[in-house]
Structures are given as C-alpha cells and as structure tokens.
Design a protein around this motif. Structure first.
Motif, short mmCIF file in Angstrom:
data_model
loop_
_atom_site.label_atom_id
_atom_site.label_comp_id
_atom_site.label_asym_id
_atom_site.label_seq_id
_atom_site.Cartn_x
_atom_site.Cartn_y
_atom_site.Cartn_z
N THR A 137 2.78 -8.09 -9.72
CA THR A 137 3.80 -8.29 -10.85
C THR A 137 5.27 -8.60 -10.22
O THR A 137 5.72 -7.47 -9.67
N PRO A 138 5.75 -9.59 -10.66
CA PRO A 138 7.39 -9.83 -10.17
C PRO A 138 8.27 -8.72 -10.47
O PRO A 138 8.21 -8.16 -11.68
N GLY A 139 9.10 -8.01 -9.60
CA GLY A 139 10.18 -6.92 -9.99
C GLY A 139 9.57 -5.47 -10.03
O GLY A 139 10.21 -4.97 -10.66
N SER A 140 8.32 -5.38 -9.70
CA SER A 140 7.55 -4.02 -9.79
C SER A 140 8.21 -3.09 -8.90
O SER A 140 8.24 -3.52 -7.72
N ALA A 141 8.36 -1.85 -9.48
CA ALA A 141 8.83 -0.97 -8.33
C ALA A 141 7.52 -0.31 -7.50
O ALA A 141 8.21 -0.25 -6.37
N VAL A 142 6.48 -0.49 -7.79
CA VAL A 142 5.39 -0.08 -7.22
C VAL A 142 5.43 -1.15 -5.85
O VAL A 142 5.20 -0.76 -4.80
N ALA A 143 5.54 -2.52 -6.10
CA ALA A 143 5.51 -3.23 -5.08
C ALA A 143 6.73 -3.18 -4.37
O ALA A 143 6.77 -3.29 -3.13
N LEU A 144 7.82 -2.92 -4.71
CA LEU A 144 8.90 -2.73 -3.98
C LEU A 144 8.74 -1.27 -2.85
O LEU A 144 9.11 -1.49 -1.73
N ARG A 145 8.14 -0.34 -3.43
CA ARG A 145 8.02 0.72 -2.62
C ARG A 145 7.02 0.50 -1.53
O ARG A 145 7.27 0.78 -0.40
N TRP A 146 5.79 -0.35 -1.92
CA TRP A 146 4.86 -0.57 -0.78
C TRP A 146 5.33 -1.46 0.11
O TRP A 146 4.86 -1.53 1.27
N ASN A 147 6.19 -2.51 -0.34
CA ASN A 147 6.84 -3.57 0.65
C ASN A 147 7.77 -2.72 1.56
O ASN A 147 7.86 -2.94 2.75
N LEU A 148 8.41 -1.83 0.86
CA LEU A 148 9.31 -1.02 2.08
C LEU A 148 8.72 -0.08 2.50
O LEU A 148 8.97 -0.18 4.12
N ALA A 149 7.54 0.36 2.32
CA ALA A 149 6.73 1.29 3.13
C ALA A 149 6.16 0.41 4.36
O ALA A 149 5.99 0.69 5.63
N PHE A 150 5.66 -0.71 4.00
CA PHE A 150 4.89 -1.62 4.92
C PHE A 150 5.86 -2.12 6.15
O PHE A 150 5.75 -1.83 7.10
N TRP A 151 7.33 -2.41 5.88
CA TRP A 151 8.18 -2.70 6.69
C TRP A 151 8.73 -1.75 7.70
O TRP A 151 9.03 -1.78 8.78
N ILE A 152 8.65 -0.52 7.15
CA ILE A 152 9.17 0.84 7.86
C ILE A 152 8.06 1.21 8.86
O ILE A 152 8.32 1.13 10.13
N VAL A 153 6.78 1.02 8.21
CA VAL A 153 5.74 1.38 9.23
C VAL A 153 5.62 0.09 10.43
O VAL A 153 5.55 0.47 11.56
N ALA A 154 5.72 -1.09 9.99
CA ALA A 154 5.58 -2.05 11.06
C ALA A 154 6.55 -2.20 11.77
O ALA A 154 6.52 -2.45 12.97
N GLY A 155 7.80 -1.79 11.45
CA GLY A 155 9.11 -1.88 12.03
C GLY A 155 8.86 -0.74 13.47
O GLY A 155 9.05 -0.88 14.58
N ALA A 156 8.50 0.43 12.83
CA ALA A 156 8.39 1.60 13.93
C ALA A 156 7.37 1.33 14.76
O ALA A 156 7.50 1.52 15.94
N LEU A 157 6.23 0.44 14.41
CA LEU A 157 5.05 0.19 15.47
C LEU A 157 5.54 -0.77 16.38
O LEU A 157 5.22 -0.76 17.65
N VAL A 158 6.36 -1.92 15.66
CA VAL A 158 7.05 -3.00 16.67
C VAL A 158 7.85 -2.53 17.75
O VAL A 158 7.83 -2.76 18.99
N PHE A 159 8.74 -1.59 17.13
CA PHE A 159 9.49 -0.79 18.14
C PHE A 159 8.82 -0.03 19.34
O PHE A 159 9.25 -0.24 20.45
N ALA A 160 7.96 0.75 18.89
CA ALA A 160 7.11 1.33 19.99
C ALA A 160 6.35 0.50 20.81
O ALA A 160 6.26 0.76 22.13
#
Length: 106
Positions: free
Chosen positions: A77-100
């Motif tokens: 769903t466009p503009g979904s708060a759930v999608a925004l939270r999961w997208n943010l969570a994905f990029w935080i996790v991916a960023g931390a792992l790429v940094f590591a």
C-alpha cells in the motif's frame, strides 16, 4: 513478485548476519562492536521467532497465512506506515551489516 523479492532480500541480509557473526566470534570474547551487533540481531531473531510461534499457536496455520498475506498487502500500500517502518528497519539492518562487512578487521 515484489513480495518474493522482499523475502529474498531479507534472506540475503540474514546470510550476511551469519557471516558477520562467524567472523566476529573468531576473535576472543571481548565484546567488540561486531559481537554486539551479532548478539543484538540474533536476540531480535529469537524474539521474532517466538512471536511467530505464539501467533501460530493462537491463530493456527490458516490464520497465520492470512495475517502474513494481510501484512504483505499492507507493505504494497502506498504511503503505509507499516511499509515505512519495515523499509527503515531493513536499511538500518542492511547498513549495519554492510558497515561490519567492510570495517571488520579480525
């Protein structure tokens, strides 16, 4: 198709987490940042698995499939708060792992 790619990307992030953990724990136990990242992510996975097990117990297989389908629909769903939270969570996790991955010098 997008739902399958979503789960494939999370699978790749999980593989990166396992690789980071293996490298982090080759060093002596000193609580270096990589060990801390690995432990925090694995604790999150344990809590997530426990949550899914409780949902499975409460809703049964059909209810869990319906809930996952509703969740995937909410992600689309466009503009979904759930999608925004999961997208943010994905990029935080991916960023931390790429940094590591690039900074780990064990």
């Amino acid at each position: 198709m997008r739902g399958r790619i979503f789960w494939l990307i999370w699978l790749l992030v999980g593989c990166q987490l396992v690789w980071t953990a293996m490298r982090a724990f080759q060093a002596p136990w000193t609580w270096n940042p990589y060990q801390l990242i690995s432990v925090l992510f694995f604790v999150g996975l344990v809590f997530g698995a426990a949550w899914l097990a409780l949902l499975w117990q409460r809703l049964g297989p059909a209810g869990l499939r319906a809930r996952i389908a509703a969740f995937e629909g909410e992600l689309e769903t466009p503009g979904s708060a759930v999608a925004l939270r999961w997208n943010l969570a994905f990029w935080i996790v991916a960023g931390a792992l790429v940094f590591a991955y690039f900074r780990m010098d064990l």
